[in-house]
Write an enzyme that holds these catalytic residues in place. Structure first.
Site, PDB file in Angstrom:
ATOM      1  N   HIS A  49      -1.144  -7.096  -1.781  1.00 24.88           N
ATOM      2  CA  HIS A  49       0.139  -6.396  -1.900  1.00 24.88           C
ATOM      3  C   HIS A  49       0.773  -6.163  -0.527  1.00 24.88           C
ATOM      4  CE1 HIS A  49       2.494  -2.558  -2.593  1.00 24.88           C
ATOM      5  NE2 HIS A  49       3.030  -3.385  -3.475  1.00 24.88           N
ATOM      6  N   HIS A  91      10.292  -5.229   1.827  1.00 23.26           N
ATOM      7  CA  HIS A  91      10.217  -4.573   0.525  1.00 23.26           C
ATOM      8  C   HIS A  91      11.550  -3.989   0.091  1.00 23.26           C
ATOM      9  CE1 HIS A  91       9.530  -1.093  -2.176  1.00 23.26           C
ATOM     10  NE2 HIS A  91       8.679  -1.921  -2.752  1.00 23.26           N
TER      11      HIS A  91
HETATM   12  O1  G3P Z   1       5.682  -6.323  -7.141  1.00 24.07           O
HETATM   13  C1  G3P Z   1       4.750  -5.541  -7.747  1.00 24.07           C
HETATM   14  C2  G3P Z   1       4.266  -4.556  -6.773  1.00 24.07           C
HETATM   15  O2  G3P Z   1       4.512  -5.058  -5.509  1.00 24.07           O
HETATM   16  C3  G3P Z   1       4.852  -3.211  -6.920  1.00 24.07           C
HETATM   17  O3  G3P Z   1       6.141  -3.178  -6.543  1.00 24.07           O
HETATM   18  O4  G3P Z   1       7.575  -1.761  -5.193  1.00 24.07           O
HETATM   19  O5  G3P Z   1       5.459  -2.539  -4.198  1.00 24.07           O
HETATM   20  O6  G3P Z   1       7.273  -4.149  -4.640  1.00 24.07           O
HETATM   21  P1  G3P Z   1       6.618  -2.895  -5.070  1.00 24.07           P
HETATM   22 CA    CA Z   2       6.402  -6.303  -4.775  1.00 27.35          CA
END
Ligand code: G3P
Ligand code: CA
Length: 348
Positions: A49, A91
């Site tokens: 992530h 992000h």
């Molecule tokens: O894309 C899924 C995960 O990354 C959660 O969302 O807000 O961290 O991009 P975000």
């Molecule tokens: Ca994401």
């Protein structure tokens, strides 16, 4: 035994060998990672992530590289577009939470007091330094992570990430994938920035094609993936993201999941939707042939009553039965799935 001269020779030879490119070693490609359990097909996957964001500033090449080294199956770049139509890894559509844009371009904020990536060229954005994420009041979102005054971390282009991952794959024999997210599709539409078309064109240019491509395109948009699948003709694997906001509630019903299955290959729900249903959502999604990749798992942001990230990960992987998950701590998730695996880049 070697004497001083001999010792210097051995050290010198070791340094020369260490500097040689991996491809220079005989038999390298055949031996690389063939025995690694997490390279087998259809295993439960680890999605890095925002890179190894538990350790290094999110969405930077070092963070992606560390995630690769720790054994991630997929690297996750969130994507937005610059004023000159370049895809960058970020992000937010805003720059001030993770860069020093406020210091470098104080006059470039909009009337709402925010700095938009869409107002900057790539050249300008590459002048910025990426820092650990901060709150509007300047405090750290994750105080225990990388130091606040980091220097030299830059906003990467999507091109740079793809080329780094593909080059590492060639060197190591691994097949690590990409998991790009089209951020804020409605905003990009309003700004006249073709984020979806550009992403599909770039993926095609780098050889990602067809149902078996090592890529998942993800989006929180309600029509975004369907547009790429049906209007733009992409058959790449796709994941419908589902937040915990009420607007998404109808997507997690059997009828909603059946609709998602018309255009996507899986869902990426907020993990609380799975815990709240004691895994029921996973069963419903699997009944529609959809994979389930919840987000986001963090050692420094555990749910109440959970002491260690590995306990939470085991619950989701093995009790609820998810197919993969997004985590800031790739190393811990890899260890949970493959207890005997030790991440190693160099050939065995
Ligand atoms: O894309 C899924 C995960 O990354 C959660 O969302 O807000 O961290 O991009 P975000
Ligand atoms: Ca994401």
């Amino acid at each position: 035994m070697f004497g001083a001269y001999g010792v210097r020779m051995v050290i010198g030879l070791a340094l020369i060998l260490a500097a040689l490119p991996v491809a220079a070693w005989p038999g390298t490609e055949a031996r690389l990672f063939k025995a690694d359990p997490h390279m087998t097909k259809n295993h439960k996957i680890v999605i890095a992530h925002r890179g190894a964001s538990g350790y290094l500033p999110e969405h930077t090449l070092p963070a992606y590289a560390m995630a690769y080294a720790l054994g991630a199956d997929y690297i996750e770049p969130d994507l937005v577009m610059t004023a000159d139509h370049r895809l960058i890894c970020l992000h937010d559509i805003h720059l001030e939470s993770t860069t020093d844009v406020e210091r470098q371009f104080p006059a470039r904020k909009r009337a709402d007091g925010r700095w938009y990536a869409a107002d900057f060229t790539l050249d300008e954005i590459q002048q910025l330094n990426v820092t650990e994420r901060t709150q509007p009041d300047g405090s750290r979102v994750f105080p225990g992570r990388f130091k606040a005054d980091a220097q030299g971390f830059k906003v990467p282009t999507f091109d740079a990430v793809v080329e780094m991952v593909q080059s590492l794959n060639r060197e190591t024999g691994r097949d690590v994938g990409l998991y790009p997210e089209t951020k804020a599709p409605e905003f990009h539409d309003e700004e006249g920035l073709p984020i979806e078309r550009t992403l599909l064109d770039q993926l095609a240019a780098y050889g990602y094609a067809g149902r078996d491509a090592k890529v998942y395109i993800q989006s929180f948009g309600f029509d975004n993936l369907r547009e790429m699948r049906e209007q733009m003709g992409s058959d790449l694997p796709m994941i419908q993201l589902i937040s915990d906001a009420p607007a998404y509630d109808e997507l997690v019903t059997p009828a909603g999941l059946a609709t998602i299955a018309e255009y996507a290959d899986g869902i990426g729900p907020d993990k609380r939707r799975i815990a709240d249903t004691h895994g029921g959502l996973v069963k419903l999604a699997h009944a529609q042939g959809l994979k389930v990749h919840p987000y986001t798992f963090r050692a420094d942001q555990l749910p109440a009553g959970t002491r260690r990230l590995e306990d939470e990960l085991r619950r989701y992987y093995f009790q609820y039965g998810v197919d993969g998950l997004f985590t800031d701590f790739t190393d811990i998730a890899v260890e949970v799935i493959h207890p005997d695996y030790r991440p190693r880049l160099y050939p065995r």
